[in-house]
Design a protein around this motif. Structure first.
Motif, short mmCIF file in Angstrom:
data_model
loop_
_atom_site.label_atom_id
_atom_site.label_comp_id
_atom_site.label_asym_id
_atom_site.label_seq_id
_atom_site.Cartn_x
_atom_site.Cartn_y
_atom_site.Cartn_z
N SER A 52 2.60 -7.41 -4.70
CA SER A 52 3.29 -6.45 -5.56
C SER A 52 3.99 -5.37 -4.75
O SER A 52 3.49 -4.93 -3.70
N SER A 53 5.13 -4.94 -5.24
CA SER A 53 5.85 -3.82 -4.63
C SER A 53 5.05 -2.52 -4.70
O SER A 53 5.32 -1.58 -3.95
N LYS A 54 4.10 -2.47 -5.61
CA LYS A 54 3.28 -1.28 -5.77
C LYS A 54 2.64 -0.88 -4.45
O LYS A 54 2.59 0.31 -4.10
N LYS A 55 2.17 -1.85 -3.68
CA LYS A 55 1.51 -1.53 -2.40
C LYS A 55 2.48 -0.86 -1.43
O LYS A 55 2.12 0.06 -0.71
N TYR A 56 3.71 -1.36 -1.40
CA TYR A 56 4.72 -0.77 -0.51
C TYR A 56 4.98 0.68 -0.88
O TYR A 56 4.95 1.58 -0.03
N TRP A 57 5.25 0.94 -2.17
CA TRP A 57 5.58 2.29 -2.59
C TRP A 57 4.40 3.24 -2.42
O TRP A 57 4.59 4.41 -2.07
N GLU A 58 3.19 2.75 -2.64
CA GLU A 58 2.01 3.59 -2.41
C GLU A 58 1.94 4.02 -0.95
O GLU A 58 1.65 5.16 -0.63
N SER A 59 2.19 3.07 -0.06
CA SER A 59 2.13 3.36 1.38
C SER A 59 3.22 4.35 1.79
O SER A 59 2.97 5.30 2.53
#
Length: 428
Positions: A52-59
């Motif tokens: 998920s892109s969610k992991k990228y944006w969280e980082s």
């Protein structure tokens, strides 16, 4: 497939909120009197949590906040089937996010709702954009759309089927393409050339053939040129020399979608088709030996290929120009760009990241080089035109009719041209 018709990625499942609850309309009011940025982004993953892109944006948000203690970043991630509408609804309700990573920017820019690139970015960041992509983000010569990721198209061909048909090399011209398709048909290949002019991919496939024939959707002044003589010749050739000779398989190109052909290519049933990077992984999963080559053109290799991009924009409503600019400068750092493009087999939009990717000799990055090389000369959809969304819909509905037996190619293109001019407010 929804919006991923451009970059060829699967939309994820239901909308996911990443990191924090939704904010108030203005996006201000972070703890300790600081500022809070609200960012809405699209999901590029395949529905699996680990992708998920969610992991990228969280980082990205976590690292940025560590360096900017007075700024909090809250991210909402939605799938591609709904993210554009979500943002449009937020804007209509007076609750625009500070930053949005979506598919189109022109309507918001024309309405005066966006900061321009020079109001947000440092000079080095702005200068690092690949110029062909940066120009595609301009409205009236002012850049409002900040490119996020990009991709280009190449000719894919099945090496095993080529060997079976006695074809020595990839075609470089339409005459060579037709000759290769005829040999593939004679060798029993189900779909010698895949031509997806159905609703999923029609605008992209149309533009690829227009470019090969020396035409395009617009001229240098931004006026629609759909009914131009080069485009008439292109679709007449497709009607008579490819479809009319049975070289595109048993299906009707007007009802054939790209993913259907990608699936068939990955089963060894298609000799040639236009493709983007995601087809590599799919073909390899099907154990298909494939090659890639520059697009053939009417009289030799096409002078350019089609580039596609997704966009980031910053809304004025919250008044967080400075904080949004700081975040975007951070987002376009070389490694931050490579982290995302590497995760999804996409191309960087900055020169520094492109150069680093090109130097990377890892097998995965080396496979992307053929797509990276033509990016600097690629042509993009006329996404700067607020009329483009409606014109694209018209193309999906009508362009496939041009390749039917006995079709009035000029008449159909003229009809699309008139509708485009009408939508664009141009009298004819």
């Amino acid at each position: 497939m929804q919006r991923r018709r451009f970059l060829g990625l699967s939309a994820a499942g239901a909308a996911t909120a990443a990191m924090a609850p939704a904010l108030s309309a203005c996006g201000n009011g972070g703890p300790g009197g600081g500022k809070t940025l609200r960012l809405v982004a699209a999901e590029y993953g395949d529905g699996k949590p680990e992708n998920s892109s969610k992991k990228y944006w969280e980082s990205v948000a976590r690292t940025f906040m560590g360096d900017h203690k007075g700024v909090k970043v809250e991210v909402e991630v939605y799938n591609w089937t709904e993210v554009d509408k979500k943002v449009a609804d937020m804007v209509a309700e007076g609750k625009a996010p500070d930053i949005a990573q979506i598919g189109a920017y022109a309507d918001f820019a024309a309405a005066g709702k966006l900061y321009s690139a020079d109001q947000l970015l440092s000079i080095p960041t702005q200068a690092d954009f690949i110029s062909s992509i940066a120009r595609a983000g301009e409205v009236r010569r002012m850049q409002y759309g900040l490119p996020f990721v990009s991709s280009t198209r190449l000719l894919f061909y099945n090496k095993t089927l080529f060997d079976k048909a006695g074809i020595a090399k990839a075609p470089e011209s339409w005459a060579e393409l037709q000759a290769a398709a005829a040999k593939l048909k004679a060798a029993g290949v189900k779909i010698p050339f895949g031509l997806p002019l159905g609703p999923e991919e029609a605008p992209a496939e149309t533009m690829l053939w227009m470019l090969g024939g020396g035409g395009s959707y617009t001229d240098k002044n931004g006026s629609y040129t759909i009914r131009s003589q080069p485009n008439i010749k292109t679709f007449t050739w497709l009607r008579d020399e490819l479809v009319g000779k049975g070289l595109t398989g048993p299906g009707n190109p007007a009802r054939t979608n790209r993913q259907e052909l990608f699936n068939a290519f990955s089963k060894g049933q298609v000799g040639m088709l236009h493709g983007h990077p995601s087809l590599m992984e799919q073909a390899e999963a099907g154990q298909v030996k494939y090659g890639r080559a520059p697009l053939p053109g009417a009289n030799g290799k096409a002078q350019s290929t089609m580039g596609v991009a997704d966009w980031i924009m910053a809304f004025k409503q919250g008044g967080n120009r400075k904080e949004a600019g700081l975040f975007l400068d951070f987002l376009y750092g070389t490694q931050t760009v490579l982290d995302f493009t590497g995760k999804y087999d996409l191309l960087p939009v900055t020169s520094s990241a492109s150069a680093q990717m090109y130097r990377d000799d890892s097998p995965r990055r080396k496979k992307l080089r053929p797509f990276l090389e033509p990016l600097k000369n690629a042509e993009f959809y006329p996404a700067d035109k607020t009329s483009w969304a409606k014109v694209s819909k018209t193309i999906k509905e009508k362009i496939g009719a041009t390749v039917q037996k006995g079709a009035d190619v000029e008449g159909i293109l003229d009809e699309i041209q008139r509708e485009a001019d009408s939508t664009d407010g141009v009298a004819r």
